[in-house]
Design a protein around this motif. Structure first.
Motif, mmCIF file in Angstrom:
data_model
loop_
_atom_site.group_PDB
_atom_site.id
_atom_site.type_symbol
_atom_site.label_atom_id
_atom_site.label_comp_id
_atom_site.label_asym_id
_atom_site.label_seq_id
_atom_site.Cartn_x
_atom_site.Cartn_y
_atom_site.Cartn_z
ATOM 1 N N LEU A 161 0.808 -1.221 0.000
ATOM 2 C CA LEU A 161 0.000 0.000 0.000
ATOM 3 C C LEU A 161 0.841 1.271 0.000
ATOM 4 C CD1 LEU A 161 -2.835 -0.933 2.504
ATOM 5 C CD2 LEU A 161 -2.973 -0.806 0.023
ATOM 6 N N ARG A 162 2.090 1.188 0.441
ATOM 7 C CA ARG A 162 3.006 2.321 0.486
ATOM 8 C C ARG A 162 2.439 3.453 1.328
ATOM 9 N NH1 ARG A 162 4.988 4.169 -5.142
ATOM 10 N NH2 ARG A 162 5.979 5.610 -3.733
ATOM 11 N N ILE A 163 2.015 3.150 2.532
ATOM 12 C CA ILE A 163 1.523 4.174 3.435
ATOM 13 C C ILE A 163 2.709 5.009 3.894
ATOM 14 C CG2 ILE A 163 0.416 4.600 5.658
ATOM 15 C CD1 ILE A 163 -1.193 2.035 5.178
ATOM 16 N N GLY A 164 2.705 6.288 3.569
ATOM 17 C CA GLY A 164 3.847 7.139 3.832
ATOM 18 C C GLY A 164 3.858 7.783 5.200
ATOM 19 N N ALA A 165 2.777 7.655 5.945
ATOM 20 C CA ALA A 165 2.705 8.327 7.236
ATOM 21 C C ALA A 165 3.571 7.634 8.287
ATOM 22 C CB ALA A 165 1.262 8.384 7.712
ATOM 23 N N TYR A 166 3.886 6.381 8.095
ATOM 24 C CA TYR A 166 4.702 5.673 9.077
ATOM 25 C C TYR A 166 5.587 4.672 8.339
ATOM 26 C CZ TYR A 166 6.159 3.221 13.227
ATOM 27 O OH TYR A 166 6.917 2.688 14.222
ATOM 28 N N ASN A 167 6.868 4.740 8.602
ATOM 29 C CA ASN A 167 7.811 3.803 7.998
ATOM 30 C C ASN A 167 8.793 3.336 9.046
ATOM 31 O OD1 ASN A 167 7.070 3.719 5.203
ATOM 32 N ND2 ASN A 167 7.777 5.824 5.041
ATOM 33 N N ASN A 168 9.403 2.195 8.791
ATOM 34 C CA ASN A 168 10.465 1.721 9.665
ATOM 35 C C ASN A 168 11.532 1.065 8.815
ATOM 36 O OD1 ASN A 168 9.688 -1.104 9.320
ATOM 37 N ND2 ASN A 168 7.956 -0.610 10.614
ATOM 38 N N PHE A 169 12.696 0.918 9.399
ATOM 39 C CA PHE A 169 13.809 0.307 8.679
ATOM 40 C C PHE A 169 14.721 -0.381 9.679
ATOM 41 C CE2 PHE A 169 14.735 4.723 9.553
ATOM 42 C CZ PHE A 169 16.009 4.707 10.070
ATOM 43 N N LEU A 170 15.635 -1.182 9.162
ATOM 44 C CA LEU A 170 16.576 -1.935 9.992
ATOM 45 C C LEU A 170 17.961 -1.331 9.886
ATOM 46 C CD1 LEU A 170 15.598 -5.582 9.014
ATOM 47 C CD2 LEU A 170 14.853 -4.288 11.001
ATOM 48 N N ARG A 171 18.659 -1.315 11.002
ATOM 49 C CA ARG A 171 20.068 -0.940 11.039
ATOM 50 C C ARG A 171 20.826 -2.093 11.671
ATOM 51 N NH1 ARG A 171 21.656 4.511 9.864
ATOM 52 N NH2 ARG A 171 23.642 3.483 10.109
ATOM 53 N N PHE A 172 21.960 -2.449 11.095
ATOM 54 C CA PHE A 172 22.781 -3.532 11.625
ATOM 55 C C PHE A 172 24.129 -2.972 12.054
ATOM 56 C CE2 PHE A 172 19.828 -5.776 8.895
ATOM 57 C CZ PHE A 172 19.501 -6.865 9.675
ATOM 58 N N ARG A 173 24.624 -3.471 13.177
ATOM 59 C CA ARG A 173 25.971 -3.141 13.630
ATOM 60 C C ARG A 173 26.715 -4.455 13.803
ATOM 61 N NH1 ARG A 173 26.323 0.238 18.852
ATOM 62 N NH2 ARG A 173 25.222 -1.563 19.630
ATOM 63 N N LEU A 174 27.772 -4.626 13.012
ATOM 64 C CA LEU A 174 28.579 -5.839 13.089
ATOM 65 C C LEU A 174 29.608 -5.692 14.186
ATOM 66 C CD1 LEU A 174 29.142 -6.450 9.286
ATOM 67 C CD2 LEU A 174 27.391 -7.431 10.759
ATOM 68 N N THR A 175 29.758 -6.738 14.979
ATOM 69 C CA THR A 175 30.760 -6.767 16.039
ATOM 70 C C THR A 175 31.661 -7.978 15.815
ATOM 71 O OG1 THR A 175 29.314 -8.047 17.493
ATOM 72 C CG2 THR A 175 29.193 -5.653 17.673
ATOM 73 N N GLU A 176 32.685 -8.117 16.621
ATOM 74 C CA GLU A 176 33.610 -9.240 16.464
ATOM 75 C C GLU A 176 32.947 -10.581 16.740
ATOM 76 O OE1 GLU A 176 37.245 -8.869 18.566
ATOM 77 O OE2 GLU A 176 37.663 -6.870 17.770
ATOM 78 N N VAL A 212 14.106 0.708 13.638
ATOM 79 C CA VAL A 212 13.901 2.135 13.876
ATOM 80 C C VAL A 212 12.635 2.573 13.152
ATOM 81 C CG1 VAL A 212 14.930 4.431 13.620
ATOM 82 C CG2 VAL A 212 16.391 2.451 14.029
ATOM 83 N N GLY A 213 11.804 3.358 13.831
ATOM 84 C CA GLY A 213 10.553 3.824 13.239
ATOM 85 C C GLY A 213 10.533 5.329 13.073
ATOM 86 N N LEU A 214 9.845 5.772 12.024
ATOM 87 C CA LEU A 214 9.588 7.189 11.778
ATOM 88 C C LEU A 214 8.083 7.362 11.652
ATOM 89 C CD1 LEU A 214 12.257 8.036 9.066
ATOM 90 C CD2 LEU A 214 12.159 8.948 11.369
ATOM 91 N N GLU A 215 7.486 8.129 12.548
ATOM 92 C CA GLU A 215 6.038 8.310 12.492
ATOM 93 C C GLU A 215 5.626 9.281 11.400
ATOM 94 O OE1 GLU A 215 4.011 8.872 16.129
ATOM 95 O OE2 GLU A 215 5.230 7.385 17.164
ATOM 96 N N ASN A 216 6.411 10.311 11.170
ATOM 97 C CA ASN A 216 6.101 11.288 10.128
ATOM 98 C C ASN A 216 7.239 11.319 9.127
ATOM 99 O OD1 ASN A 216 3.645 12.195 11.284
ATOM 100 N ND2 ASN A 216 4.838 13.294 12.803
ATOM 101 N N VAL A 217 6.944 10.902 7.906
ATOM 102 C CA VAL A 217 7.937 10.866 6.848
ATOM 103 C C VAL A 217 7.707 12.073 5.941
ATOM 104 C CG1 VAL A 217 8.836 9.525 4.926
ATOM 105 C CG2 VAL A 217 7.991 8.376 6.964
ATOM 106 N N PRO A 218 8.737 12.878 5.662
ATOM 107 C CA PRO A 218 8.548 14.065 4.820
ATOM 108 C C PRO A 218 8.059 13.707 3.417
ATOM 109 C CG PRO A 218 10.697 14.106 5.884
ATOM 110 C CD PRO A 218 10.102 12.764 6.144
#
Length: 104
Positions: free
Chosen positions: A25-40, A48-54
């Motif tokens: 549906l591509r609802i633009g009012a709320y989006n989220n994404f993944l961030r990865f941090r690699l360790t040894e 991470v979520g964004l409630e209001n996307v420009p």
């Protein structure tokens, strides 16, 4: 068109594929994404979520960006209103200690 019909029929009649249909549906009012941090010894995953996307009109040209000397750290456009991301979930995966390579 066939894919859309498949989603319509399977969602309405058979109550299947609802997650797939909703994600398209591509609802633009709320989006989220993944961030990865690699360790040894593994990695950390942050949702991470964004409630209001420009929207398109909510961006302006960055006065600090120099098109003659582009810097990957300086964006071309910046949002007029500051992003307010929030952490939805964090997951840490540890894979155990590293093993030394066998010597011959």
């Amino acid at each position: 068109m066939l894919f859309g019909l498949n989603m319509l029929i399977t969602c309405l009649l058979f109550r299947m594929n609802r997650n797939d249909a909703f994600s398209s549906l591509r609802i633009g009012a709320y989006n989220n994404f993944l961030r990865f941090r690699l360790t040894e010894d593994g990695f950390d995953m942050f949702v991470v979520g964004l409630e209001n996307v420009p929207q398109r009109d909510d961006w302006s040209a960055n006065s600090k960006h120099d098109k003659d000397k582009p810097d990957p750290e300086v964006p071309v456009f910046v949002p007029k209103v500051e992003f307010k991301p929030h952490l939805i979930e964090r997951l840490s995966i540890r894979l155990g200690p590293k093993r030394a390579a066998p010597t011959a």
